[in-house]
Design a protein around this motif. Structure first.
Motif, PDB file in Angstrom:
ATOM      1  N   ALA A 126      59.550   4.890  -4.412  1.00 23.48           N
ATOM      2  CA  ALA A 126      58.268   5.381  -5.112  1.00 23.48           C
ATOM      3  C   ALA A 126      58.894   4.897  -6.717  1.00 23.48           C
ATOM      4  O   ALA A 126      58.054   4.641  -7.316  1.00 23.48           O
ATOM      5  N   GLU A 127      60.076   5.156  -6.903  1.00 24.97           N
ATOM      6  CA  GLU A 127      60.568   4.795  -8.283  1.00 24.97           C
ATOM      7  C   GLU A 127      60.405   3.485  -8.614  1.00 24.97           C
ATOM      8  O   GLU A 127      59.977   2.839  -9.547  1.00 24.97           O
ATOM      9  N   ALA A 128      60.747   2.681  -7.508  1.00 22.92           N
ATOM     10  CA  ALA A 128      60.732   1.093  -7.717  1.00 22.92           C
ATOM     11  C   ALA A 128      59.119   0.733  -7.721  1.00 22.92           C
ATOM     12  O   ALA A 128      58.796  -0.361  -8.496  1.00 22.92           O
ATOM     13  N   ILE A 129      58.424   1.233  -7.081  1.00 26.07           N
ATOM     14  CA  ILE A 129      56.930   0.856  -7.141  1.00 26.07           C
ATOM     15  C   ILE A 129      56.206   1.204  -8.390  1.00 26.07           C
ATOM     16  O   ILE A 129      55.524   0.600  -9.019  1.00 26.07           O
ATOM     17  N   LEU A 131      60.777  -6.096  -4.703  1.00 23.82           N
ATOM     18  CA  LEU A 131      59.980  -4.927  -4.163  1.00 23.82           C
ATOM     19  C   LEU A 131      59.519  -5.064  -2.526  1.00 23.82           C
ATOM     20  O   LEU A 131      59.675  -4.232  -1.893  1.00 23.82           O
ATOM     21  N   TYR A 132      59.312  -6.558  -2.280  1.00 27.67           N
ATOM     22  CA  TYR A 132      58.812  -6.556  -1.033  1.00 27.67           C
ATOM     23  C   TYR A 132      60.055  -6.578  -0.164  1.00 27.67           C
ATOM     24  O   TYR A 132      59.812  -6.012   0.985  1.00 27.67           O
ATOM     25  N   GLU A 133      61.125  -7.219  -0.507  1.00 32.45           N
ATOM     26  CA  GLU A 133      62.169  -6.928   0.477  1.00 32.45           C
ATOM     27  C   GLU A 133      62.799  -5.568   0.503  1.00 32.45           C
ATOM     28  O   GLU A 133      63.250  -5.228   1.649  1.00 32.45           O
ATOM     29  N   VAL A 144      68.197  -1.029  -8.708  1.00 30.00           N
ATOM     30  CA  VAL A 144      68.729  -1.519  -9.978  1.00 30.00           C
ATOM     31  C   VAL A 144      68.385  -3.046 -10.698  1.00 30.00           C
ATOM     32  O   VAL A 144      68.021  -2.947 -11.848  1.00 30.00           O
ATOM     33  N   GLU A 145      68.099  -3.655  -9.435  1.00 28.60           N
ATOM     34  CA  GLU A 145      67.555  -4.879 -10.257  1.00 28.60           C
ATOM     35  C   GLU A 145      66.056  -5.176 -10.552  1.00 28.60           C
ATOM     36  O   GLU A 145      65.776  -5.757 -11.723  1.00 28.60           O
TER      37      GLU A 145
END
Length: 421
Positions: free
Chosen positions: A320-323, A362-364, A398-399
């Motif tokens: 969720a944080e990445a999205i 994000l997809y990976e 992180v990335e």
């Protein structure tokens, strides 16, 4: 000749054809034993050869090399004539909805025909759902007519129950990038024990579960799971987790950026890829838990199920944080919508059809690492859950955050430069 001689001949023929069923006479075999001899051999070693001929599944219109196109290819309706219980169970399960799920992807129509309709990519597994002869007349089937549901596990033309009952029957589809169930199960204590016992003590190989033990209890062909492929459910009693879930549902396009349901919710319902009521989730959970409790104590099962659910929450927190990070880039105009994209928000169902590196990561994170984090947890493989799942999600986050910062800085510099002009 005496009865002794007849007995000798019977024994001789039984020895020559050991392990082979005695087929009903069929004129089809006169040609096919020369053209496709292994096909004939496979059919004749199966049980169905005792009561069926080629015409029972393929019809009798095709009689020579000049009218090959008249040979009918079977569907589930064909198999259902003799196996109604198994066919009906299968049609109620998620496997029969494989094609629905594929067609729901927004960029499926943009993929090469060989990749989807030709079954050399996603279409190779997601060809499932071929129910009637009318379904064979659709555009995709006109492009490539072969394949049908039952034979994915009961491979033609032997259609062996014994083969379909072994875990390797599942491996072709359930392996690799986004759903490596074979690798996770075969490396788990369950899988290792089953595979060892199959070799050293075949009579007791079932002391550990295989795929079919849990997902097809007592031979039930209705394959289903509580969490489903996407590991999402509604409602969620934990408000913190529901917050993560809402962000993920926005990324899946089921909710719009404002949190309102979209038309994709209907697709999710049609494909049954998520449990949308507490009752549905609990019903599917009980099916699996009841199998677990045949070998393990209730306390052991409950503890492991609870910890597995908590691992889904832990993975969802990172995801969720990445999205949200990528969504912020859309919101600030740093990433622009693609033509046809509904919202200025990351669309997870576009998979690899994205224009930026941050969305590729994000997809990976979604299709590879989150999948492994939660699926390995339920398949009792802690190494996979760690190094191929949760740890990779940490790395992804992180990335993504570093890239987002770089993109913001580059956008700011470009904006300042433009204003100076």
């Amino acid at each position: 000749m005496s009865w002794v001689f007849y007995l000798f001949l019977f024994g001789l023929f039984s020895f020559i054809g050991m392990g082979t069923a005695i087929a009903k006479p069929s004129p089809c075999e006169d040609c096919h034993v020369k053209i496709t001899p292994m096909m004939v051999k496979d059919f004749n070693r199966g049980k169905m050869a005792k009561v069926l001929t080629c015409a029972d599944c393929h019809g009798s219109d095709h009689m020579s090399e000049k009218d090959v196109d008249k040979a009918k290819l079977p569907t589930i309706e064909t198999c259902k004539q003799c196996h109604p219980e198994q066919a009906n169970q299968y049609l109620e399960g998620k496997h029969a909805l494989g094609l629905v799920a594929l067609q729901a992807m927004p960029y499926t129509h943009m993929q090469p025909k060989a990749f989807v309709e030709g079954q050399k990519g996603c279409g190779g597994c997601h060809t499932l759902g071929l129910k009637t002869q009318a379904d064979r007349q659709t555009e995709g089937r006109k492009y490539y007519k072969y394949g049908m549901d039952c034979q994915n596990c009961h491979t033609r033309h032997a259609f062996s129950k014994a083969e379909a009952s072994e875990p390797e029957a599942c491996e072709t589809c359930h392996m690799g990038f986004d759903h490596p169930q074979w690798e996770m199960w075969s490396g788990s204590k369950h899988g290792v024990t089953y595979l060892m016992e199959r070799t050293i003590d075949p009579k007791n190989k079932d002391r550990a579960p295989k795929c079919q033990t849990c997902h097809m209890p007592k031979g039930n062909h209705r394959v289903f799971s509580a969490w489903g492929f996407l590991a999402v459910r509604l409602p969620e009693d934990d408000p913190e987790w529901m917050g993560y879930r809402a962000t993920i549902l926005k990324g899946l396009g089921v909710l719009d950026p404002n949190g309102k349901p979209t038309a994709r919710l209907d697709v999710v319902k049609a494909g049954k890829v998520a449990r949308l009521t507490k009752e549905d989730f609990e019903a599917e959970r009980r099916r699996i838990v009841d199998v677990c409790k045949e070998c393990h104590s209730p306390a052991f099962v409950d503890a492991n199920i609870q910890n597995a659910d908590k691992m889904v929450k832990a993975a969802d927190k990172l995801f969720a944080e990445a999205i949200a990070t990528v969504a912020g880039l859309y919101q600030d105009g740093i990433i622009q919508k693609k033509p046809g994209q509904a919202y200025a928000y990351p669309d997870l169902l576009t998979f690899y059809d994205v224009n930026t590196k941050v969305e590729e990561i994000l997809y990976e994170m979604f299709m590879d690492h989150r999948m492994k984090a939660f699926q390995a947890t339920f398949h009792m493989n802690p190494d996979y859950a760690t190094w191929y799942g949760y740890a990779k999600m940490k790395k992804d986050l992180v990335e993504i955050k570093e890239l987002a910062q770089e993109m913001r800085q580059a956008h700011f510099k470009a904006t300042v430069k433009t204003r100076k002009k």
